[in-house]
Write a protein that holds these residues in place. Structure first.
Motif, mmCIF file in Angstrom:
data_model
loop_
_atom_site.group_PDB
_atom_site.id
_atom_site.type_symbol
_atom_site.label_atom_id
_atom_site.label_comp_id
_atom_site.label_asym_id
_atom_site.label_seq_id
_atom_site.Cartn_x
_atom_site.Cartn_y
_atom_site.Cartn_z
ATOM 1 N N PRO A 1 -3.822 -20.559 -10.640
ATOM 2 C CA PRO A 1 -4.653 -20.661 -9.664
ATOM 3 C C PRO A 1 -5.511 -19.384 -9.119
ATOM 4 C CG PRO A 1 -2.359 -20.731 -8.749
ATOM 5 C CD PRO A 1 -2.317 -20.853 -10.390
ATOM 6 N N ASP A 2 -6.516 -19.562 -8.685
ATOM 7 C CA ASP A 2 -7.209 -18.213 -8.152
ATOM 8 C C ASP A 2 -6.246 -17.909 -6.883
ATOM 9 O OD1 ASP A 2 -9.164 -18.537 -10.076
ATOM 10 O OD2 ASP A 2 -10.373 -19.625 -8.634
ATOM 11 N N MET A 3 -6.621 -16.439 -6.901
ATOM 12 C CA MET A 3 -5.696 -15.786 -5.663
ATOM 13 C C MET A 3 -6.613 -14.583 -5.123
ATOM 14 S SD MET A 3 -2.372 -13.292 -6.595
ATOM 15 C CE MET A 3 -1.464 -14.836 -7.184
ATOM 16 N N SER A 4 -6.580 -14.494 -3.709
ATOM 17 C CA SER A 4 -7.340 -13.441 -3.092
ATOM 18 C C SER A 4 -6.684 -12.046 -3.226
ATOM 19 C CB SER A 4 -7.573 -13.877 -1.623
ATOM 20 O OG SER A 4 -6.322 -13.544 -1.212
ATOM 21 N N LEU A 5 -7.464 -11.243 -2.842
ATOM 22 C CA LEU A 5 -6.718 -9.775 -2.895
ATOM 23 C C LEU A 5 -5.741 -9.609 -2.167
ATOM 24 C CD1 LEU A 5 -7.092 -6.978 -4.258
ATOM 25 C CD2 LEU A 5 -8.665 -6.368 -2.330
ATOM 26 N N GLU A 6 -5.760 -10.334 -0.835
ATOM 27 C CA GLU A 6 -4.631 -10.211 0.034
ATOM 28 C C GLU A 6 -3.328 -10.776 -0.558
ATOM 29 O OE1 GLU A 6 -7.897 -11.355 0.838
ATOM 30 O OE2 GLU A 6 -8.287 -9.366 2.045
ATOM 31 N N GLU A 7 -3.696 -11.993 -1.140
ATOM 32 C CA GLU A 7 -2.448 -12.786 -1.645
ATOM 33 C C GLU A 7 -1.827 -11.690 -2.847
ATOM 34 O OE1 GLU A 7 -3.656 -17.236 -1.226
ATOM 35 O OE2 GLU A 7 -4.620 -16.253 -2.719
ATOM 36 N N PHE A 8 -2.732 -11.282 -3.657
ATOM 37 C CA PHE A 8 -2.249 -10.302 -4.850
ATOM 38 C C PHE A 8 -1.237 -9.223 -4.315
ATOM 39 C CE2 PHE A 8 -2.744 -7.053 -7.931
ATOM 40 C CZ PHE A 8 -2.332 -7.886 -9.074
ATOM 41 N N ASN A 9 -1.766 -8.622 -3.157
ATOM 42 C CA ASN A 9 -1.166 -7.406 -2.825
ATOM 43 C C ASN A 9 -0.140 -7.707 -1.696
ATOM 44 O OD1 ASN A 9 -2.934 -5.781 -4.194
ATOM 45 N ND2 ASN A 9 -4.461 -5.545 -2.525
ATOM 46 N N GLU A 10 0.106 -8.813 -1.411
ATOM 47 C CA GLU A 10 1.266 -9.324 -0.219
ATOM 48 C C GLU A 10 2.555 -8.945 -0.547
ATOM 49 O OE1 GLU A 10 2.936 -13.521 0.747
ATOM 50 O OE2 GLU A 10 0.896 -13.568 0.308
ATOM 51 N N HIS A 11 3.095 -8.550 -1.675
ATOM 52 C CA HIS A 11 4.512 -8.258 -2.041
ATOM 53 C C HIS A 11 4.308 -6.553 -2.336
ATOM 54 C CE1 HIS A 11 5.798 -12.012 -1.508
ATOM 55 N NE2 HIS A 11 4.679 -12.385 -2.383
ATOM 56 N N ASP A 12 3.494 -5.793 -2.020
ATOM 57 C CA ASP A 12 3.491 -4.514 -2.592
ATOM 58 C C ASP A 12 4.378 -3.795 -2.156
ATOM 59 O OD1 ASP A 12 1.090 -4.982 -4.083
ATOM 60 O OD2 ASP A 12 -0.270 -3.751 -2.975
ATOM 61 N N ALA A 13 4.813 -3.799 -0.727
ATOM 62 C CA ALA A 13 5.920 -2.978 -0.086
ATOM 63 C C ALA A 13 7.144 -3.276 -0.617
ATOM 64 C CB ALA A 13 5.884 -3.352 1.543
ATOM 65 N N GLU A 14 7.412 -4.527 -0.922
ATOM 66 C CA GLU A 14 8.787 -5.124 -1.627
ATOM 67 C C GLU A 14 8.856 -4.361 -3.023
ATOM 68 O OE1 GLU A 14 9.341 -9.356 -1.589
ATOM 69 O OE2 GLU A 14 8.346 -9.330 0.149
ATOM 70 N N ILE A 15 7.901 -4.447 -4.002
ATOM 71 C CA ILE A 15 7.894 -3.730 -5.036
ATOM 72 C C ILE A 15 8.029 -2.412 -5.169
ATOM 73 C CG2 ILE A 15 6.544 -3.664 -7.330
ATOM 74 C CD1 ILE A 15 5.100 -6.317 -6.534
ATOM 75 N N GLU A 16 7.394 -1.786 -4.243
ATOM 76 C CA GLU A 16 7.388 -0.287 -4.017
ATOM 77 C C GLU A 16 8.733 0.184 -3.754
ATOM 78 O OE1 GLU A 16 5.616 3.464 -1.437
ATOM 79 O OE2 GLU A 16 4.925 1.332 -1.062
ATOM 80 N N ALA A 17 9.503 -0.845 -2.845
ATOM 81 C CA ALA A 17 10.771 -0.600 -2.576
ATOM 82 C C ALA A 17 11.722 -0.549 -3.886
ATOM 83 C CB ALA A 17 11.232 -1.422 -1.468
ATOM 84 N N LEU A 18 11.533 -1.402 -4.582
ATOM 85 C CA LEU A 18 12.419 -1.790 -5.627
ATOM 86 C C LEU A 18 12.238 -0.510 -6.590
ATOM 87 C CD1 LEU A 18 11.531 -5.528 -6.521
ATOM 88 C CD2 LEU A 18 13.799 -4.458 -5.969
ATOM 89 N N PHE A 19 10.952 0.001 -6.838
ATOM 90 C CA PHE A 19 10.700 1.118 -7.815
ATOM 91 C C PHE A 19 11.435 2.418 -7.047
ATOM 92 C CE2 PHE A 19 7.631 -1.429 -9.947
ATOM 93 C CZ PHE A 19 7.771 -1.058 -11.156
ATOM 94 N N LYS A 20 11.499 2.491 -5.877
ATOM 95 C CA LYS A 20 11.876 3.849 -5.252
ATOM 96 C C LYS A 20 13.296 3.777 -5.048
ATOM 97 C CE LYS A 20 7.760 5.164 -2.689
ATOM 98 N NZ LYS A 20 7.253 5.405 -1.419
ATOM 99 N N GLY A 21 14.109 2.519 -5.334
ATOM 100 C CA GLY A 21 15.252 2.426 -4.885
ATOM 101 C C GLY A 21 15.839 2.195 -3.882
ATOM 102 N N LYS A 22 14.966 1.778 -2.890
ATOM 103 C CA LYS A 22 15.360 1.492 -1.480
ATOM 104 C C LYS A 22 15.674 0.131 -1.366
ATOM 105 C CE LYS A 22 12.334 4.980 0.458
ATOM 106 N NZ LYS A 22 11.345 5.241 1.396
ATOM 107 N N ASP A 23 16.891 -0.120 -0.540
ATOM 108 C CA ASP A 23 17.141 -1.577 -0.499
ATOM 109 C C ASP A 23 16.892 -1.799 1.277
ATOM 110 O OD1 ASP A 23 19.253 -0.164 0.993
ATOM 111 O OD2 ASP A 23 20.874 -0.768 -0.318
ATOM 112 N N ASP A 24 17.647 -2.936 1.749
ATOM 113 C CA ASP A 24 17.279 -3.262 3.177
ATOM 114 C C ASP A 24 17.726 -2.115 3.972
ATOM 115 O OD1 ASP A 24 16.013 -5.543 2.116
ATOM 116 O OD2 ASP A 24 17.542 -6.874 2.421
ATOM 117 N N GLU A 25 18.519 -1.289 3.557
ATOM 118 C CA GLU A 25 19.351 -0.674 4.649
ATOM 119 C C GLU A 25 18.565 0.725 4.585
ATOM 120 O OE1 GLU A 25 23.337 -0.098 3.354
ATOM 121 O OE2 GLU A 25 23.713 -2.320 3.530
ATOM 122 N N GLY A 26 17.692 0.992 3.876
ATOM 123 C CA GLY A 26 16.856 2.085 3.767
ATOM 124 C C GLY A 26 17.139 3.233 3.053
ATOM 125 N N TRP A 27 18.112 3.365 2.007
ATOM 126 C CA TRP A 27 18.308 4.502 1.723
ATOM 127 C C TRP A 27 17.864 4.866 0.350
ATOM 128 C CZ3 TRP A 27 21.390 5.200 -3.103
ATOM 129 C CH2 TRP A 27 21.820 3.594 -3.368
#
Length: 87
Positions: A61-87
């Motif tokens: 399905p087609d997706m807007s730029l906003e929908e595409f970028n929706e999970h950027d913060a979660e993906i960034e956290a995974l790459f930086k190694g931060k979890d919900d606790e922020g370390w």
């Protein structure tokens, strides 16, 4: 279409193949005693479909730029190694 005798074909095989590769000749007939015996033609190559654009068009399905970028913060956290606790 060129026709050459066997002796000329043996003597000038590299030139004949070059002419076929460059597209100067579409085929060369090799004759023995004036009678056609063989045909030298280019090899048909299959197109490289591994780099074809639009191969999956319409399958997702087609997706807007906003929908595409929706999970950027979660993906960034995974790459930086931060979890919900922020370390």
């Amino acid at each position: 279409m060129a026709q050459v005798n066997m002796l000329d074909a043996k003597t000038h095989l590299s030139r004949l193949v070059d002419a076929i590769e460059r597209g100067e000749e579409t085929e060369v007939i090799i004759a023995r005693n004036g009678k056609p015996a063989a045909r030298l033609v280019p090899i048909e190559t299959k197109p490289d479909v591994s780099k074809r654009l639009g191969l999956l068009a319409g399958k997702y399905p087609d997706m807007s730029l906003e929908e595409f970028n929706e999970h950027d913060a979660e993906i960034e956290a995974l790459f930086k190694g931060k979890d919900d606790e922020g370390w």
